[in-house]
Write a protein that holds these residues in place. Structure first.
Motif, PDB file in Angstrom:
ATOM      1  N   ARG A 174       0.848  -1.203   0.000  1.00 47.58           N
ATOM      2  CA  ARG A 174       0.000   0.000   0.000  1.00 47.58           C
ATOM      3  C   ARG A 174       0.883   1.253   0.000  1.00 47.58           C
ATOM      4  NH1 ARG A 174      -5.130  -0.046   1.632  1.00 47.58           N
ATOM      5  NH2 ARG A 174      -4.756  -1.856   2.947  1.00 47.58           N
ATOM      6  N   LEU A 175       1.944   1.222   0.808  1.00 49.08           N
ATOM      7  CA  LEU A 175       2.872   2.359   0.830  1.00 49.08           C
ATOM      8  C   LEU A 175       3.470   2.598  -0.558  1.00 49.08           C
ATOM      9  CD1 LEU A 175       4.855   1.759   4.157  1.00 49.08           C
ATOM     10  CD2 LEU A 175       3.363   3.704   3.662  1.00 49.08           C
ATOM     11  N   ALA A 176       3.923   1.499  -1.189  1.00 50.33           N
ATOM     12  CA  ALA A 176       4.544   1.627  -2.509  1.00 50.33           C
ATOM     13  C   ALA A 176       3.549   2.179  -3.526  1.00 50.33           C
ATOM     14  CB  ALA A 176       5.078   0.270  -2.964  1.00 50.33           C
ATOM     15  N   SER A 177       2.317   1.695  -3.461  1.00 47.35           N
ATOM     16  CA  SER A 177       1.288   2.146  -4.412  1.00 47.35           C
ATOM     17  C   SER A 177       0.950   3.622  -4.204  1.00 47.35           C
ATOM     18  CB  SER A 177       0.028   1.293  -4.237  1.00 47.35           C
ATOM     19  OG  SER A 177      -0.991   1.736  -5.095  1.00 47.35           O
ATOM     20  N   ILE A 226       1.011   9.508  -5.555  1.00 50.83           N
ATOM     21  CA  ILE A 226       1.214  10.932  -5.257  1.00 50.83           C
ATOM     22  C   ILE A 226       2.393  11.487  -6.056  1.00 50.83           C
ATOM     23  CG2 ILE A 226       0.169  10.716  -2.973  1.00 50.83           C
ATOM     24  CD1 ILE A 226       2.900  10.841  -1.731  1.00 50.83           C
ATOM     25  N   GLY A 227       3.383  10.643  -6.340  1.00 49.14           N
ATOM     26  CA  GLY A 227       4.526  11.102  -7.138  1.00 49.14           C
ATOM     27  C   GLY A 227       4.117  11.412  -8.565  1.00 49.14           C
ATOM     28  N   THR A 228       3.349  10.510  -9.175  1.00 51.83           N
ATOM     29  CA  THR A 228       2.930  10.736 -10.566  1.00 51.83           C
ATOM     30  C   THR A 228       1.911  11.863 -10.655  1.00 51.83           C
ATOM     31  OG1 THR A 228       1.302   8.974 -10.311  1.00 51.83           O
ATOM     32  CG2 THR A 228       3.370   8.392 -11.375  1.00 51.83           C
ATOM     33  N   MET A 229       1.146  12.067  -9.579  1.00 51.45           N
ATOM     34  CA  MET A 229       0.170  13.161  -9.605  1.00 51.45           C
ATOM     35  C   MET A 229       0.877  14.504  -9.725  1.00 51.45           C
ATOM     36  SD  MET A 229      -3.111  13.567  -7.193  1.00 51.45           S
ATOM     37  CE  MET A 229      -4.360  14.798  -7.501  1.00 51.45           C
ATOM     38  N   ILE A 248       9.659   7.953  -6.056  1.00 52.70           N
ATOM     39  CA  ILE A 248      10.140   6.705  -6.663  1.00 52.70           C
ATOM     40  C   ILE A 248      11.334   6.148  -5.880  1.00 52.70           C
ATOM     41  CG2 ILE A 248      11.409   5.855  -8.686  1.00 52.70           C
ATOM     42  CD1 ILE A 248       8.426   5.788  -9.045  1.00 52.70           C
ATOM     43  N   ARG A 249      12.192   7.051  -5.362  1.00 55.30           N
ATOM     44  CA  ARG A 249      13.326   6.584  -4.538  1.00 55.30           C
ATOM     45  C   ARG A 249      12.818   5.791  -3.335  1.00 55.30           C
ATOM     46  NH1 ARG A 249      15.688  11.413  -1.657  1.00 55.30           N
ATOM     47  NH2 ARG A 249      13.839  10.986  -0.403  1.00 55.30           N
ATOM     48  N   GLU A 250      11.797   6.321  -2.663  1.00 57.32           N
ATOM     49  CA  GLU A 250      11.246   5.610  -1.497  1.00 57.32           C
ATOM     50  C   GLU A 250      10.576   4.306  -1.910  1.00 57.32           C
ATOM     51  OE1 GLU A 250      12.021   6.602   1.486  1.00 57.32           O
ATOM     52  OE2 GLU A 250      13.103   8.192   0.441  1.00 57.32           O
ATOM     53  N   ARG A 251       9.881   4.342  -3.035  1.00 58.66           N
ATOM     54  CA  ARG A 251       9.210   3.120  -3.506  1.00 58.66           C
ATOM     55  C   ARG A 251      10.238   2.035  -3.842  1.00 58.66           C
ATOM     56  NH1 ARG A 251       7.406   1.465  -8.771  1.00 58.66           N
ATOM     57  NH2 ARG A 251       5.643   0.048  -8.657  1.00 58.66           N
ATOM     58  N   GLU A 252      11.357   2.436  -4.399  1.00 61.21           N
ATOM     59  CA  GLU A 252      12.388   1.454  -4.726  1.00 61.21           C
ATOM     60  C   GLU A 252      12.944   0.786  -3.467  1.00 61.21           C
ATOM     61  OE1 GLU A 252      13.599   0.253  -7.857  1.00 61.21           O
ATOM     62  OE2 GLU A 252      11.595   1.065  -8.113  1.00 61.21           O
ATOM     63  N   MET A 253      13.047   1.562  -2.373  1.00 61.16           N
ATOM     64  CA  MET A 253      13.519   0.956  -1.117  1.00 61.16           C
ATOM     65  C   MET A 253      12.518  -0.085  -0.613  1.00 61.16           C
ATOM     66  SD  MET A 253      15.032   4.263   0.917  1.00 61.16           S
ATOM     67  CE  MET A 253      16.241   5.353   0.179  1.00 61.16           C
ATOM     68  N   ILE A 254      11.231   0.196  -0.776  1.00 66.01           N
ATOM     69  CA  ILE A 254      10.218  -0.798  -0.394  1.00 66.01           C
ATOM     70  C   ILE A 254      10.317  -2.010  -1.315  1.00 66.01           C
ATOM     71  CG2 ILE A 254       7.735  -1.227  -0.270  1.00 66.01           C
ATOM     72  CD1 ILE A 254       7.387   1.700   0.535  1.00 66.01           C
ATOM     73  N   SER A 272      11.873  -2.334  10.041  1.00 68.91           N
ATOM     74  CA  SER A 272      11.676  -1.304  11.073  1.00 68.91           C
ATOM     75  C   SER A 272      12.570  -0.095  10.804  1.00 68.91           C
ATOM     76  CB  SER A 272      11.985  -1.872  12.461  1.00 68.91           C
ATOM     77  OG  SER A 272      11.067  -2.878  12.785  1.00 68.91           O
ATOM     78  N   ALA A 273      13.809  -0.351  10.386  1.00 65.72           N
ATOM     79  CA  ALA A 273      14.727   0.753  10.089  1.00 65.72           C
ATOM     80  C   ALA A 273      14.193   1.590   8.925  1.00 65.72           C
ATOM     81  CB  ALA A 273      16.118   0.197   9.754  1.00 65.72           C
ATOM     82  N   TYR A 274      13.587   0.924   7.945  1.00 65.30           N
ATOM     83  CA  TYR A 274      13.043   1.687   6.824  1.00 65.30           C
ATOM     84  C   TYR A 274      11.877   2.572   7.278  1.00 65.30           C
ATOM     85  CZ  TYR A 274      10.648   3.138   2.706  1.00 65.30           C
ATOM     86  OH  TYR A 274      10.042   3.931   1.763  1.00 65.30           O
ATOM     87  N   LEU A 275      11.026   2.050   8.176  1.00 65.31           N
ATOM     88  CA  LEU A 275       9.902   2.859   8.661  1.00 65.31           C
ATOM     89  C   LEU A 275      10.420   4.088   9.418  1.00 65.31           C
ATOM     90  CD1 LEU A 275       7.502   0.015   9.880  1.00 65.31           C
ATOM     91  CD2 LEU A 275       7.421   1.279   7.724  1.00 65.31           C
ATOM     92  N   ASP A 276      11.514   3.902  10.188  1.00 60.93           N
ATOM     93  CA  ASP A 276      12.127   5.052  10.873  1.00 60.93           C
ATOM     94  C   ASP A 276      12.585   6.097   9.856  1.00 60.93           C
ATOM     95  OD1 ASP A 276      11.729   3.760  13.230  1.00 60.93           O
ATOM     96  OD2 ASP A 276      13.771   2.953  13.359  1.00 60.93           O
ATOM     97  N   HIS A 277      13.080   5.615   8.723  1.00 55.96           N
ATOM     98  CA  HIS A 277      13.559   6.514   7.669  1.00 55.96           C
ATOM     99  C   HIS A 277      12.391   7.202   6.956  1.00 55.96           C
ATOM    100  CE1 HIS A 277      15.294   7.634   3.739  1.00 55.96           C
ATOM    101  NE2 HIS A 277      14.296   6.942   3.209  1.00 55.96           N
ATOM    102  N   LEU A 278      11.279   6.448   6.740  1.00 51.12           N
ATOM    103  CA  LEU A 278      10.195   6.966   5.901  1.00 51.12           C
ATOM    104  C   LEU A 278       9.392   8.082   6.562  1.00 51.12           C
ATOM    105  CD1 LEU A 278       8.489   6.731   3.300  1.00 51.12           C
ATOM    106  CD2 LEU A 278       7.074   5.038   4.489  1.00 51.12           C
ATOM    107  N   GLU A 279       9.150   7.969   7.861  1.00 48.93           N
ATOM    108  CA  GLU A 279       8.252   8.942   8.502  1.00 48.93           C
ATOM    109  C   GLU A 279       8.714  10.394   8.334  1.00 48.93           C
ATOM    110  OE1 GLU A 279       5.417   7.423  11.825  1.00 48.93           O
ATOM    111  OE2 GLU A 279       7.462   6.899  12.393  1.00 48.93           O
TER     112      GLU A 279
END
Length: 372
Positions: free
Chosen positions: A108-111, A116-119, A133-139, A174-181
């Motif tokens: 869901r996060l990736a989608s 929002i990026g393409t919008m 897209i950078r964040e989506r690639e990490m997911i 968990s580390a990625y969620l810390d980064h994403l917020e």
């Protein structure tokens, strides 16, 4: 003084237009820059997915479900698996359900990041798209480590999931969620609260709550109109009752309730709720198997069932009829994108042509979900 005479034009938008996000065509009737209406012309991606289900058997259809919504394939996996489990009276192990929710919420996060990026990109803001897209690639890196694929996952099985979480994966997640917020705050400052961006979205494509119900809108498109309806809360399934999370809705803060900005912001807020769910799931995941024992030649008893899951594009329904053989007698999928297409013709009347792009992007339509 003579009156300026104008003439109605019929324009072709798509099926290869970049703002339609897939093979999708609109017949636009316009007088200058103002549209009389935009009529969707669908069917370019019809692949008989539902008919294929009747020919390849229950286990064999799981990889095909990825193609129903390739941007959010975990939910299509989950819908098909849950329908088969309901027909076959199969109980999924608790850890398997947790793995499903973790995979689905990351998806869901990736989608939403892609949406929002393409919008932003559709209306001329290129830089935020690269951040999203950078964040989506990490997911995608995390999901690839989980199931070996980055797009069409084929991760779930009838009875659970194909693989358990790899060693050390929970810590990475968990580390990625810390980064994403904090990135979400940065993204809001970069794009969401930009005055030009707000003015392009606010008061465009307004959908009232009554219209949303009449047109059967679901997911963020429904919640953007102020209606608090989410299958995860209202018809709970899997292990979602174990988690504490909120359902964001539109409030007309930036313009009018139910406009394109409300639909956009609901997706932004939903990402925070997905992070909340993921943190709880990663902390509480129980030990045990991830897959129930299911016969290879799976033949559920004759009967029918309807399963609903909350995809990134809303309420996704799977209707399956079994005749007691190894092949489903009938399969039908109901998707959010198909429902959203129905209201575009009405909303397009009187819009500027440039705002049609905003309207389509705000509905987050995925073309394969429309044509099955």
């Amino acid at each position: 003084m003579s009156t300026l005479r104008t003439e109605e034009m019929t324009l072709n938008m798509g099926p290869q237009h970049p703002s339609t996000h897939g093979v999708l065509r609109f017949v636009v009737r316009a007088d200058g820059e103002v549209m009389r209406e935009a009529i969707p012309d669908v069917g370019y991606l019809h692949r008989s997915i539902e008919k294929i289900a009747e020919k390849v058997g229950y286990h064999g259809f799981m990889p095909y479900t990825d193609r129903v919504d390739y941007v959010c394939a975990m939910f299509t996996n989950q819908g098909w698996g849950s329908a088969c489990e309901r027909l076959g009276h199969i109980e999924v192990p608790k850890r398997g359900e947790y793995c499903r929710v973790i995979a689905a919420e990351f998806n869901r996060l990736a989608s939403h990041l892609l949406s929002i990026g393409t919008m932003g990109m559709d209306i001329g803001a290129m830089t935020p798209f690269t951040h999203a897209i950078r964040e989506r690639e990490m997911i995608n890196d995390l999901i690839e480590e989980l199931c070996g694929a980055r797009l069409t996952f084929n991760y779930m099985r009838i009875g659970g999931v194909a693989w358990d979480l790899p060693p050390g994966w929970r810590e990475k997640a968990s580390a990625y969620l810390d980064h994403l917020e904090p990135i979400l705050d940065e993204f809001n400052n970069l794009l969401s609260f930009n005055q030009i961006y707000v003015q392009r979205l606010a008061n465009i494509g307004i959908i009232t709550a009554a219209e949303a119900i009449d047109y059967n809108l679901v997911g963020p498109n429904l919640r953007g109109c102020g209606i608090k309806w989410d299958i995860r809360k209202d018809i709970p399934y899997s292990v979602y009752p174990d988690f504490d999370f909120d359902i964001p809705i539109g409030n007309g803060q930036w313009g009018t309730l139910g406009d394109s900005m409300d639909r956009y912001m609901v997706r932004v807020y939903e990402m925070r709720e997905s992070v909340k769910i993921l943190r709880q799931a990663l902390a509480k995941i129980p030990s045990g198997p991830v897959l129930a024992k299911v016969p290879r030649n799976f033949k559920p008893p004759a009967g029918e069932c309807q399963i609903r899951v909350e995809s990134a594009r809303g309420d996704m329904g799977w209707y399956v009829v079994s005749d007691g053989t190894g092949y489903p007698w009938r399969v039908h999928v109901r998707t959010g994108s198909f429902a959203a297409m129905g209201i575009i013709q009405k909303l397009s009347r009187g819009l500027m042509i440039a705002d049609l792009v905003t309207l389509i992007a705000s509905l987050d339509v995925i073309a394969p979900e429309i044509d099955r």
